[in-house]
Design a protein around this motif. Structure first.
Motif, PDB file in Angstrom:
ATOM      1  N   UNK A  99      32.507  75.008  46.764  1.00 22.49           N
ATOM      2  CA  UNK A  99      31.394  75.706  47.396  1.00 22.49           C
ATOM      3  C   UNK A  99      30.607  74.724  48.254  1.00 22.49           C
ATOM      4  N   UNK A 100      29.871  75.278  49.205  1.00 19.49           N
ATOM      5  CA  UNK A 100      28.930  74.462  49.964  1.00 19.49           C
ATOM      6  C   UNK A 100      27.577  75.155  49.973  1.00 19.49           C
ATOM      7  N   UNK A 101      26.544  74.348  50.018  1.00 20.03           N
ATOM      8  CA  UNK A 101      25.162  74.819  50.106  1.00 20.03           C
ATOM      9  C   UNK A 101      24.582  74.144  51.342  1.00 20.03           C
ATOM     10  N   UNK A 102      24.524  74.887  52.461  1.00 26.34           N
ATOM     11  CA  UNK A 102      24.082  74.281  53.720  1.00 26.34           C
ATOM     12  C   UNK A 102      22.598  73.937  53.697  1.00 26.34           C
ATOM     13  N   UNK A 103      21.787  74.649  52.895  1.00 21.28           N
ATOM     14  CA  UNK A 103      20.371  74.344  52.791  1.00 21.28           C
ATOM     15  C   UNK A 103      20.122  72.995  52.142  1.00 21.28           C
TER      16      UNK A 103
END
Length: 158
Positions: A99-103
């Protein structure tokens, strides 16, 4: 648009902060090897398609002698999931999902498959932006050990 290149595909826009070349130092260790330090350069690029090309190389700090190299592709999805394939110079291949969390600028990857490896059974990678620098931690499990830290580095964009 990116400077002098193709337009940024919407699927990779959330990870656009990673695009470019990063350089720095890292350190490695494992219960079965001596600890070591290394220099490293990682490059993330795109061609306008929904994929990020990845390449990495490391070298011995004292001599500049090449150590490890790997390359592959990162395929982020709009839903925050990501698929990564990596081929290492040692012949080992990884298929990772995560997963990625751009924030928060964090990418977490976990191996689905580690191929052509006699000892390595599992690999996880976490990439994180900290004060404008890219850091990562790689953990590894072998047929003798559980998942535990193997590599960590701190890189600056050049």
């Amino acid at each position: 648009m990116t400077e002098g290149g193709p337009p940024l595909h919407p699927a990779i826009a959330p990870l656009s902060y990673m695009l470019g070349t990063w350089r720095g130092q890292g350190e490695g260790g494992y219960p079965t090897i001596n600890s070591f330090k290394y220099g490293e350069e990682i490059s993330f690029s795109h061609s306008g398609k929904p994929v990020i090309a990845y390449s990495q190389k490391t070298w011995k700090l004292a001599s500049g002698e090449p150590m490890h190299a790997e390359s592959g592709y990162w395929r982020p999805k709009i839903d925050g999931s990501i698929e990564v394939v990596i081929a290492q110079s040692t012949g080992l291949v990884e298929v990772q999902k995560g997963t990625y969390d751009s924030g928060n600028k964090v990418v977490k990857l976990q191996s689905e498959l580690v191929g052509n490896a006699s000892k390595v059974k599992e690999v996880s990678r976490v990439f994180e932006m900290v004060n404008g620098e890219l850091s990562y931690v790689v953990q590894m499990a072998t047929n003798l050990t559980n998942l535990q830290p193997h590599l960590k580095a701190l890189l600056r964009k050049i």
